[in-house]
Design a protein around this motif. Structure first.
Motif, PDB file in Angstrom:
ATOM      1  N   SER A 108       9.968   3.690   6.778  1.00 34.71           N
ATOM      2  CA  SER A 108      10.353   5.091   6.596  1.00 34.71           C
ATOM      3  C   SER A 108       9.597   5.710   5.422  1.00 34.71           C
ATOM      4  O   SER A 108       9.137   6.861   5.493  1.00 34.71           O
ATOM      5  CB  SER A 108      11.866   5.178   6.362  1.00 34.71           C
ATOM      6  N   ILE A 109       9.442   4.961   4.342  1.00 34.23           N
ATOM      7  CA  ILE A 109       8.663   5.448   3.186  1.00 34.23           C
ATOM      8  C   ILE A 109       7.209   5.618   3.585  1.00 34.23           C
ATOM      9  O   ILE A 109       6.561   6.622   3.266  1.00 34.23           O
ATOM     10  CB  ILE A 109       8.792   4.472   1.997  1.00 34.23           C
ATOM     11  N   ASN A 110       6.683   4.634   4.308  1.00 32.26           N
ATOM     12  CA  ASN A 110       5.277   4.688   4.714  1.00 32.26           C
ATOM     13  C   ASN A 110       4.992   5.869   5.643  1.00 32.26           C
ATOM     14  O   ASN A 110       3.899   6.456   5.621  1.00 32.26           O
ATOM     15  CB  ASN A 110       4.893   3.376   5.399  1.00 32.26           C
ATOM     16  N   ASP A 111       5.986   6.251   6.459  1.00 29.33           N
ATOM     17  CA  ASP A 111       5.820   7.376   7.377  1.00 29.33           C
ATOM     18  C   ASP A 111       6.107   8.723   6.715  1.00 29.33           C
ATOM     19  O   ASP A 111       6.007   9.767   7.375  1.00 29.33           O
ATOM     20  CB  ASP A 111       6.748   7.204   8.581  1.00 29.33           C
ATOM     21  N   GLY A 112       6.483   8.686   5.432  1.00 29.56           N
ATOM     22  CA  GLY A 112       6.739   9.938   4.717  1.00 29.56           C
ATOM     23  C   GLY A 112       8.126  10.502   4.919  1.00 29.56           C
ATOM     24  O   GLY A 112       8.410  11.628   4.481  1.00 29.56           O
ATOM     25  N   ALA A 155       8.756  -1.219  -7.648  1.00 30.31           N
ATOM     26  CA  ALA A 155       8.559  -2.528  -8.275  1.00 30.31           C
ATOM     27  C   ALA A 155       9.723  -3.464  -7.942  1.00 30.31           C
ATOM     28  O   ALA A 155       9.525  -4.649  -7.647  1.00 30.31           O
ATOM     29  CB  ALA A 155       8.422  -2.373  -9.786  1.00 30.31           C
ATOM     30  N   LEU A 156      10.962  -2.929  -7.961  1.00 34.00           N
ATOM     31  CA  LEU A 156      12.136  -3.735  -7.646  1.00 34.00           C
ATOM     32  C   LEU A 156      12.136  -4.143  -6.177  1.00 34.00           C
ATOM     33  O   LEU A 156      12.453  -5.295  -5.828  1.00 34.00           O
ATOM     34  CB  LEU A 156      13.407  -2.949  -7.975  1.00 34.00           C
ATOM     35  N   THR A 177       0.811  -1.224   0.000  1.00 30.77           N
ATOM     36  CA  THR A 177       0.000   0.000   0.000  1.00 30.77           C
ATOM     37  C   THR A 177       0.844   1.274   0.000  1.00 30.77           C
ATOM     38  O   THR A 177       0.321   2.370   0.203  1.00 30.77           O
ATOM     39  CB  THR A 177      -0.909   0.016   1.250  1.00 30.77           C
ATOM     40  N   ILE A 178       2.146   1.145  -0.241  1.00 28.23           N
ATOM     41  CA  ILE A 178       3.028   2.322  -0.228  1.00 28.23           C
ATOM     42  C   ILE A 178       2.677   3.263  -1.384  1.00 28.23           C
ATOM     43  O   ILE A 178       2.364   2.832  -2.492  1.00 28.23           O
ATOM     44  CB  ILE A 178       4.507   1.865  -0.311  1.00 28.23           C
ATOM     45  N   LYS A 179       2.758   4.565  -1.105  1.00 30.01           N
ATOM     46  CA  LYS A 179       2.434   5.577  -2.115  1.00 30.01           C
ATOM     47  C   LYS A 179       3.684   5.975  -2.892  1.00 30.01           C
ATOM     48  O   LYS A 179       4.778   6.088  -2.331  1.00 30.01           O
ATOM     49  CB  LYS A 179       1.808   6.799  -1.446  1.00 30.01           C
ATOM     50  N   LEU A 180       3.492   6.192  -4.173  1.00 32.76           N
ATOM     51  CA  LEU A 180       4.595   6.523  -5.073  1.00 32.76           C
ATOM     52  C   LEU A 180       4.924   8.008  -5.041  1.00 32.76           C
ATOM     53  O   LEU A 180       4.082   8.849  -4.752  1.00 32.76           O
ATOM     54  CB  LEU A 180       4.242   6.117  -6.496  1.00 32.76           C
TER      55      LEU A 180
END
Length: 491
Positions: free
Chosen positions: A397-401, A411-412, A353-356
């Motif tokens: 870390s990505i999920n928390d912005g 994708a990788l 569910t991570i945002k691009l």
């Protein structure tokens, strides 16, 4: 990237680049269980170790024929040439036919392997189903002059063999050391040398598992089965033979001697051995009566266990140590594995569910190469797992912005993470009942968050704060974002 696997060859005592005899085909033979009782944690380790080898080689594109045998005849008490057959003894005590015992415990073993997410082998031969092949092998060894018959039993002449070849090249033992360690054993009257081992035994009148042969009604020696079945299904020479380190001597040492005597060459190119599981530094095993069965681990019904453990937690616990390292059992280690597994699986859900973003602030290709390097270095699962936990930190870390990731890197990351966690390491989410519980919890939490949202819309801050604080007491953290509220369990 090109993948060259380095594996530690017990025979050469060093790491070697794995090169299949007939690429891309790979022959893999692993010693399976003797089926006279429930599988324990010591049985799980070789099963999971070589399941990892099987999975990774298939993942890289090799066509693997994986043979794992079932020992159901010829394995006598104390791994010797004297005493009662282990399966026959169980049958006598329980007043059953030996093959009833075999069938019962084989089915239970298969169930345990399925619970551990161990893939079934390509072929699973039974020793009792290959008596003809074992008799033929004994004939060839006799013809070569490296065996002799006494009173209907046939023994391998280790001293004569050692004079021409080297009995001890796998274990590193000298023939003098082996003779010294076996000199005082009882029941050696028929043998020329105490170190000689039976490749066919004449059955005593009370022995219920017997077959006709040119020498007597009897049964094959324990070591003969793997030599006969391995070569039947994989050829006179094949790529990898695996098993527990406790099998190096005498079982695998004797296998080499038999194959050289019968065929003029060793039948295995790479020998792999997993180390032992210990309890308080002592090997876990049936012979020492200090084992915990897998079913006891899953139910928690054993005095040494604080709680039940999910089969995949057991799998992850075993994979957290390198297969050539000893692994000591403790409840604390299992609970740590349980916690770590939850982190890996939770990150897998988050990754979906991570945002691009348009750009990435993290490096994925280097991390991906490190994962492969770990597995290519003698199937180093603990290092691969360490890199996966690095990915967990990136994902969170990505999920928390705090970090961003673009479509190509995402994708990788997803492909590599999912491949390593699920396909290569063989981890998986809980069973259906636990999955249903997960959906129930998700639904209940969403209802609670909806109630809190309505309270906030009505400016009922006291209710909204009470819900957040009460959930906090249950180690559930509520985060308010622009997109709405989310929750997570505090580990």
């Amino acid at each position: 990237m090109e993948h060259k696997i380095q594996l530690y060859n017990t025979l050469s005592r060093r790491k070697e680049i794995f090169e299949p005899l007939n690429p891309p085909h790979v022959g893999l033979y692993v010693c399976g269980p003797t089926v006279y009782g429930d599988a324990h944690l010591g049985h799980a380790r070789p099963a999971i170790t070589f399941d990892l080898v099987f999975r990774y080689m298939k993942y890289l594109g090799y066509k693997v024929r994986y043979v794992r045998n079932i020992t159901d005849v010829g394995h006598l008490e104390n791994d010797s040439d004297q005493g009662e057959d282990k399966v026959a003894k169980k049958a006598r005590l329980e007043q059953l036919e030996p093959m009833e015992v075999v069938q019962y415990y084989t089915l239970r073993y298969h169930k345990n392997m399925e619970q551990l997410n161990v893939l079934p082998p390509s072929i699973e031969p039974h020793a009792s189903g290959h008596i003809i092949e074992q008799i033929e092998l004994v004939k060839r060894i006799l013809e070569s002059g490296f065996a002799y018959e006494v009173n209907g039993s046939v023994y391998f002449d280790v001293v004569k063999y050692d004079a021409e070849y080297n009995y001890g090249k796998l274990s590193g033992r000298s023939i003098e050391e082996t003779l010294e360690n076996t000199r005082e054993l009882a029941g050696q009257e028929e043998k020329r040398n105490s170190v000689d081992f039976a490749i066919w035994k004449k059955a005593s009148p009370e022995h219920i598992m017997r077959w006709p042969s040119p020498w007597s009604d009897g049964f094959p020696g324990w070591h003969v089965e793997c030599s006969a079945m391995g070569c039947k299904y994989l050829g006179d020479t094949f790529d990898i033979h695996g098993g527990g380190m406790d099998l190096i001597f005498p079982h695998h040492e004797s296998e080499i001697a038999q194959s050289v005597a019968a065929n003029g060459q060793d039948h295995v190119r790479y020998w792999m051995h997993n180390n032992m599981i210990t309890i308080d530094g002592q090997k876990m095993g049936k012979s020492l009566n200090n084992f915990i069965t897998l079913n006891q681990f899953f139910s928690g019904e054993h005095e040494l266990l604080d709680q039940p453990y999910d089969p995949i937690t057991i799998r992850f616990f075993i994979l957290q140590a390198h297969y050539r390292s000893t692994l000591d059992f403790s409840n604390e280690a299992l609970k740590a594995a349980e916690k770590g597994l939850k982190r890996l699986l939770k990150a897998a859900d988050t990754l979906k569910t991570i945002k691009l973003s348009k750009s990435s602030t993290i490096e994925i290709k280097t991390w991906r190469n490190l994962c492969y390097q770990a597995m290519n270095d003698d199937f180093n699962s603990p290092i691969a797992i360490a890199h996966l936990f690095d990915a967990v930190r990136m994902i969170n870390s990505i999920n928390d912005g705090k970090e961003t990731i673009n479509a190509d890197d995402l994708a990788l990351l997803q492909t590599t993470y999912f491949d390593f966690v699920f396909t290569i390491l063989g981890l998986k989410t809980d069973d259906k009942s636990q999955t249903d519980d997960h959906h129930l919890v998700e639904g209940l939490m969403q209802t609670i968050l909806d109630i809190r949202k309505e309270a906030k819309l009505k400016k009922d801050w006291a209710t909204a704060d009470k819900i957040r604080d009460d959930l906090g007491k249950l180690n559930i953290e509520v985060k308010d974002t622009k997109e709405g509220a989310s929750w997570s369990k505090i580990e």
